[in-house]
Design a protein around this motif. Structure first.
Motif, PDB file in Angstrom:
ATOM      1  N   VAL A   1       0.432  -1.483   0.211  1.00  0.00           N
ATOM      2  CA  VAL A   1      -0.147  -0.343   0.150  1.00  0.00           C
ATOM      3  C   VAL A   1       0.557   1.194  -0.050  1.00  0.00           C
ATOM      4  O   VAL A   1       0.721   1.965  -0.481  1.00  0.00           O
ATOM      5  N   GLU A   2       1.968   1.817   0.826  1.00  0.00           N
ATOM      6  CA  GLU A   2       2.378   2.586   0.699  1.00  0.00           C
ATOM      7  C   GLU A   2       3.364   3.279  -0.622  1.00  0.00           C
ATOM      8  O   GLU A   2       2.974   4.884  -0.999  1.00  0.00           O
ATOM      9  N   ALA A   3       4.001   1.982  -1.067  1.00  0.00           N
ATOM     10  CA  ALA A   3       4.512   2.799  -2.545  1.00  0.00           C
ATOM     11  C   ALA A   3       3.417   2.948  -3.392  1.00  0.00           C
ATOM     12  O   ALA A   3       3.343   3.884  -4.031  1.00  0.00           O
ATOM     13  N   PHE A   4       2.238   2.082  -3.764  1.00  0.00           N
ATOM     14  CA  PHE A   4       0.821   2.445  -4.219  1.00  0.00           C
ATOM     15  C   PHE A   4       0.795   4.284  -3.695  1.00  0.00           C
ATOM     16  O   PHE A   4       0.335   4.734  -4.999  1.00  0.00           O
ATOM     17  N   ALA A   5       0.547   4.787  -3.018  1.00  0.00           N
ATOM     18  CA  ALA A   5      -0.454   5.423  -2.146  1.00  0.00           C
ATOM     19  C   ALA A   5       0.729   6.869  -2.361  1.00  0.00           C
ATOM     20  O   ALA A   5      -0.257   7.954  -2.893  1.00  0.00           O
ATOM     21  N   ALA A   6       1.790   6.680  -2.588  1.00  0.00           N
ATOM     22  CA  ALA A   6       2.698   7.258  -3.115  1.00  0.00           C
ATOM     23  C   ALA A   6       2.777   7.891  -4.429  1.00  0.00           C
ATOM     24  O   ALA A   6       2.679   8.762  -4.887  1.00  0.00           O
ATOM     25  N   ALA A   7       2.740   6.630  -5.426  1.00  0.00           N
ATOM     26  CA  ALA A   7       2.666   6.964  -6.648  1.00  0.00           C
ATOM     27  C   ALA A   7       1.172   7.518  -7.097  1.00  0.00           C
ATOM     28  O   ALA A   7       1.535   8.918  -8.289  1.00  0.00           O
ATOM     29  N   THR A   8       0.483   6.945  -6.360  1.00  0.00           N
ATOM     30  CA  THR A   8      -0.571   7.809  -6.112  1.00  0.00           C
ATOM     31  C   THR A   8      -0.649   9.779  -6.296  1.00  0.00           C
ATOM     32  O   THR A   8      -1.798   9.854  -7.129  1.00  0.00           O
ATOM     33  N   ALA A   9      -0.426   9.953  -5.174  1.00  0.00           N
ATOM     34  CA  ALA A   9       0.085  11.079  -4.840  1.00  0.00           C
ATOM     35  C   ALA A   9       0.566  11.836  -5.985  1.00  0.00           C
ATOM     36  O   ALA A   9       0.552  13.027  -6.120  1.00  0.00           O
ATOM     37  N   ASP A  10       2.042  11.057  -6.393  1.00  0.00           N
ATOM     38  CA  ASP A  10       2.235  11.926  -7.292  1.00  0.00           C
ATOM     39  C   ASP A  10       1.379  11.933  -7.901  1.00  0.00           C
ATOM     40  O   ASP A  10       1.551  13.134  -9.163  1.00  0.00           O
ATOM     41  N   ALA A  11       0.396  11.251  -9.127  1.00  0.00           N
ATOM     42  CA  ALA A  11       0.055  11.138  -9.825  1.00  0.00           C
ATOM     43  C   ALA A  11      -1.466  12.094 -10.112  1.00  0.00           C
ATOM     44  O   ALA A  11      -2.035  13.099 -10.895  1.00  0.00           O
TER      45      ALA A  11
END
Lengths: 230, 230
Positions: free
Chosen positions: A195-205
């Motif tokens: 979840v953590e890496a995906f959450a950061a990638a989504t925030a970037d997006a």
């Protein structure tokens, strides 16, 4: 509060509630019921789940369940509100905070994704139930609207959006909010993703959708990390 | 095909199907049933809808319905596949086409949003039903996976993604696909929004997520418009 409701007006206990803590799970009876409802509503469906099934899954009788919840709609409302409240609390804090609006937006996006994809059940899947459009869920709808407004205010204050008119900021707010809630669909297809890496990638997006330039994102993330510490 | 099924093996007609075209709606009986199922599944819910209710809503008897569909799951499968098939057909054509992958990606995003937000009912809301995870809907799942792979191939070929490694392209594919499917949630909150402008804005956002620079988007849109004409 439920302690009072456990005693009827005639003084007779109806369906005595179980002990508040279950030694096996560490959850209170109320939490047990919510966990059972979350599982049954997402796995077998809301319409197909009876209050009796929720009670049985929690190891208590149906009558006992009514000490804690007025019914199935109550359980659903509490579960839905739980998918928004922590993000709304964070958003209120971030709106009152100082510093880069982009970093605050990034932080809100990241936390919201962690909330939506966290927990053993994908409660966001319940957002699309037809029942959720009814008056009983007005509280949830209001919280979700307030959360979206907070996204909108952070976008309006973000440096990357200063050249946009109000209409365009509104469209980008819809898209950022849609991207964040859209993780419900991604999470459903791939529930085991870290979840953590995906959450950061989504925030970037989300920042890219808002209009942030690629070369500014590292700085936004660094400021967001400071915010999270402070 | 249903003409054959209307006659049982003993030669006895069971629940004779109605005339193929209803003069009032211009829809065939099969289309009437699908329209009724779309309305009932999205408005009152899939689990709460009986095949009898779908038949009645279409002005035919339940037995007649079985000339066209094997049951409720069949109706749902056809409706779900209808939310993907046109985009999948377009995607196959775009993968085989020449020219800018960014423009082709923009075109796919725009059309997919028009499809997901078009029609009188928000069928995408049915994606999150627990029933849809079962084997009966493997065909829908396969089509949706192939569509997502097409998004991935267009991203991999896009100039804005050439600097990204395969893992990062996969993450951005998830996010672009999630953004596009996330319009289901936006559409649900605001069903009266004009679709065309929103679809173009969402395609712009998808390109931003993929990594396109703001100053290149006008060119991407212009090329996509040429693709749509040619």
């Amino acid at each position: 509060m439920w302690h009072d409701r456990a005693m009827s007006t005639t003084g007779r206990r109806v369906g005595r509630p179980r002990a508040e803590r279950r030694p096996d799970s560490g959850l209170s009876a109320r939490e047990e019921l919510l966990a059972a409802a979350a599982e049954l509503f997402t796995v077998q469906g809301y319409a197909a789940t009876s209050t009796r099934a929720v009670a049985e899954r929690s190891g208590m009788r149906q009558a006992s369940m009514y000490h804690y919840f007025g019914g199935k709609e109550d359980l659903l409302a509490v579960l839905l509100e739980g998918t928004v409240r922590p993000s709304l609390d964070l958003a209120r804090g971030l709106l009152a905070a100082e510093g880069s609006a982009e970093a605050r937006l990034w932080q809100l996006c990241r936390s919201d994704v962690v909330l939506l994809c966290g927990g053993p059940h994908n409660l966001g899947a319940l957002y699309l139930l037809p029942e959720v459009r009814t008056e009983r869920f007005a509280g949830f709808a209001r919280m979700r609207r307030e959360l979206k407004e907070a996204y909108g205010r952070l976008l309006a204050d973000a440096a990357c959006c200063t050249a946009l008119d109000a209409g365009e900021v509104a469209v980008r707010t819809d898209l950022v909010f849609g991207l964040i809630e859209g993780v419900i669909l991604i999470h459903r297809s791939d529930p085991d993703r870290p979840v953590e890496a995906f959450a950061a990638a989504t925030a970037d997006a989300a920042l890219r959708v808002a209009g942030a330039r690629e070369e500014d994102l590292a700085e936004v993330r660094a400021r967001a990390a400071k915010l999270a510490q402070g």
